[in-house]
Design a protein around this motif. Structure first.
Motif, PDB file in Angstrom:
ATOM      1  N   ARG A 204       0.606  -1.098  -0.022  1.00 46.57           N
ATOM      2  CA  ARG A 204      -0.197   0.034   0.023  1.00 46.57           C
ATOM      3  C   ARG A 204       0.844   1.276  -0.042  1.00 46.57           C
ATOM      4  N   ARG A 205       1.995   1.215   0.607  1.00 48.33           N
ATOM      5  CA  ARG A 205       2.890   2.508   0.599  1.00 48.33           C
ATOM      6  C   ARG A 205       3.584   2.574  -0.830  1.00 48.33           C
ATOM      7  N   ARG A 206       3.329   1.820  -1.803  1.00 48.36           N
ATOM      8  CA  ARG A 206       4.069   1.901  -3.108  1.00 48.36           C
ATOM      9  C   ARG A 206       3.080   2.372  -4.205  1.00 48.36           C
ATOM     10  N   PRO A 207       3.351   3.223  -5.294  1.00 44.37           N
ATOM     11  CA  PRO A 207       2.631   3.662  -6.199  1.00 44.37           C
ATOM     12  C   PRO A 207       1.863   2.602  -6.953  1.00 44.37           C
ATOM     13  N   SER A 208       2.605   1.559  -7.176  1.00 33.74           N
ATOM     14  CA  SER A 208       1.864   0.450  -7.826  1.00 33.74           C
ATOM     15  C   SER A 208       0.263  -0.073  -7.223  1.00 33.74           C
ATOM     16  N   PHE A 209       0.368   0.292  -5.840  1.00 29.83           N
ATOM     17  CA  PHE A 209      -1.010  -0.136  -5.404  1.00 29.83           C
ATOM     18  C   PHE A 209      -2.299   0.549  -5.812  1.00 29.83           C
ATOM     19  N   ALA A 210      -2.084   1.778  -6.048  1.00 32.45           N
ATOM     20  CA  ALA A 210      -3.116   2.681  -6.623  1.00 32.45           C
ATOM     21  C   ALA A 210      -3.381   2.004  -8.193  1.00 32.45           C
ATOM     22  N   ARG A 211      -2.323   1.741  -8.864  1.00 29.86           N
ATOM     23  CA  ARG A 211      -2.430   1.485 -10.392  1.00 29.86           C
ATOM     24  C   ARG A 211      -3.048   0.098 -10.411  1.00 29.86           C
ATOM     25  N   PHE A 212      -2.762  -0.834  -9.479  1.00 29.62           N
ATOM     26  CA  PHE A 212      -2.937  -2.156  -9.621  1.00 29.62           C
ATOM     27  C   PHE A 212      -4.114  -2.771  -8.813  1.00 29.62           C
ATOM     28  N   SER A 213      -4.539  -2.130  -7.889  1.00 34.33           N
ATOM     29  CA  SER A 213      -5.463  -2.675  -6.925  1.00 34.33           C
ATOM     30  C   SER A 213      -6.837  -3.037  -7.514  1.00 34.33           C
ATOM     31  N   PHE A 214      -7.104  -2.140  -8.549  1.00 33.92           N
ATOM     32  CA  PHE A 214      -8.463  -2.639  -9.376  1.00 33.92           C
ATOM     33  C   PHE A 214      -8.300  -4.037  -9.979  1.00 33.92           C
ATOM     34  N   ALA A 215      -6.966  -4.191 -10.878  1.00 30.27           N
ATOM     35  CA  ALA A 215      -6.821  -5.433 -11.225  1.00 30.27           C
ATOM     36  C   ALA A 215      -6.665  -6.718 -10.190  1.00 30.27           C
ATOM     37  N   ALA A 216      -5.881  -6.239  -9.227  1.00 29.79           N
ATOM     38  CA  ALA A 216      -6.078  -7.436  -8.234  1.00 29.79           C
ATOM     39  C   ALA A 216      -7.423  -7.870  -7.764  1.00 29.79           C
ATOM     40  N   ASN A 217      -8.257  -7.028  -7.709  1.00 30.21           N
ATOM     41  CA  ASN A 217      -9.819  -7.608  -7.218  1.00 30.21           C
ATOM     42  C   ASN A 217     -10.545  -7.955  -8.536  1.00 30.21           C
ATOM     43  N   GLN A 218     -10.006  -7.583  -9.791  1.00 33.23           N
ATOM     44  CA  GLN A 218     -10.548  -8.266 -10.675  1.00 33.23           C
ATOM     45  C   GLN A 218     -10.130  -9.743 -10.903  1.00 33.23           C
ATOM     46  N   LEU A 219      -8.805  -9.995 -10.724  1.00 27.39           N
ATOM     47  CA  LEU A 219      -8.336 -11.361 -10.465  1.00 27.39           C
ATOM     48  C   LEU A 219      -9.035 -12.291  -9.534  1.00 27.39           C
ATOM     49  N   LEU A 220      -9.042 -11.266  -8.359  1.00 28.43           N
ATOM     50  CA  LEU A 220     -10.122 -12.156  -7.233  1.00 28.43           C
ATOM     51  C   LEU A 220     -11.402 -12.490  -7.570  1.00 28.43           C
TER      52      LEU A 220
END
Length: 271
Positions: A204-220
């Motif tokens: 969550r402290r890294r910029p990639s969290f904002a970019r990939f959080s949507f994708a992570a939940n799509q994968l979920l």
């Protein structure tokens, strides 16, 4: 973030077939890991309460549907207070049904129970990505109540598996075995959550969290859908096994037609 959905839809079109193939190949492993094996049943015949604790912990740590749901629950929780609140509500829910359904012998086909649990994974991913607001034009249902309700469901799923074990006829000993298994489940859950929360806090402290959080939940959500299909496929085998194999007599006739018993060529023994 507005461009992410279109991008990930294109990515998913290429990734999902390979993901489906991977989970298809892993289906026997996933099913065995989350079930109660014949070895476990045999070991529990003479096993003590400590063994039930160990089995409960192992069952939770290999329970992919439970872990995926918990991952979705804690994904956007940023404080220890919130994590503790939601995990406590979920724990209370699954403890209630695990203990009472097992003690009173309330059960259902475990493939169908696990299919509904897979739906809970999809629900949480849908909610995490704002699906209620984007697609249904409504606010998300009360999350605390939803987590408690799904906790009841997950506990019932655990109960259907626990009831496959020899729990004995003595009610006191039976209750102690159930509570031991439940304690093991809680130990496994704490271990899994510790790793999840730590990894999410770091990410969550890294910029990639904002970019990939949507994708992570799509994968979920995709994983939940594939687990759902796996459980429905298992239910089809369980409810009508004859439709997935040759009747014995017909299978024998096929062998006779192909003259299978005479397929050995003894002339090659001298080569």
């Amino acid at each position: 973030m507005n461009s992410l959905p279109a991008f990930w839809r294109r990515l998913a079109a290429h990734a999902i077939p390979w993901l489906a193939l991977l989970l298809t190949l892993l289906t026997p492993l996933l099913a065995d890991a989350h079930g109660i094996s014949a070895e476990d049943r045999e070991r529990m015949l003479s096993g003590g309460y400590v063994q039930y604790i160990g089995l409960g912990a192992t069952h939770m740590l290999t329970g992919h549907d439970h872990l995926l749901f918990l991952f979705g629950v804690v994904f956007f929780l940023t404080t220890f207070k919130d994590v503790a609140k939601f995990v406590t509500v979920f724990t209370l829910g699954h403890c209630l049904t695990l203990v009472f359904a097992t003690f009173y012998g309330i059960t259902w086909n475990y493939f169908l129970v696990d299919a509904v649990i897979a739906l809970s994974v999809m629900y949480k991913a849908f909610d995490n990505n704002g699906g209620f607001q984007k697609h249904l034009g409504m606010a998300s249902p009360n999350l605390l109540a939803a987590v408690f309700g799904f906790g009841l469901l997950h506990g019932f799923g655990l109960s259907t598996r626990l009831q496959q074990l020899p729990l004995g006829d003595d009610s006191t000993a039976m209750l102690l075995r159930i509570l031991s298994f439940n304690l093991g489940v809680e130990i496994g859950q704490i271990a899994a959550l510790t790793v999840m929360v730590a990894l999410l806090a770091f990410w969550r402290r890294r910029p990639s969290f904002a970019r990939f959080s949507f994708a992570a939940n799509q994968l979920l959500m995709y994983l939940g859908a594939l687990l759902l299909l796996m459980q429905l496929h298992g239910y089809s085998h369980d409810s009508d096994p004859d439709s997935f194999r040759f009747p014995e007599q017909e299978h024998r006739h096929l062998h006779e037609d192909m003259d299978v018993e005479k397929t050995v060529d003894p002339d090659r023994n001298t080569l």
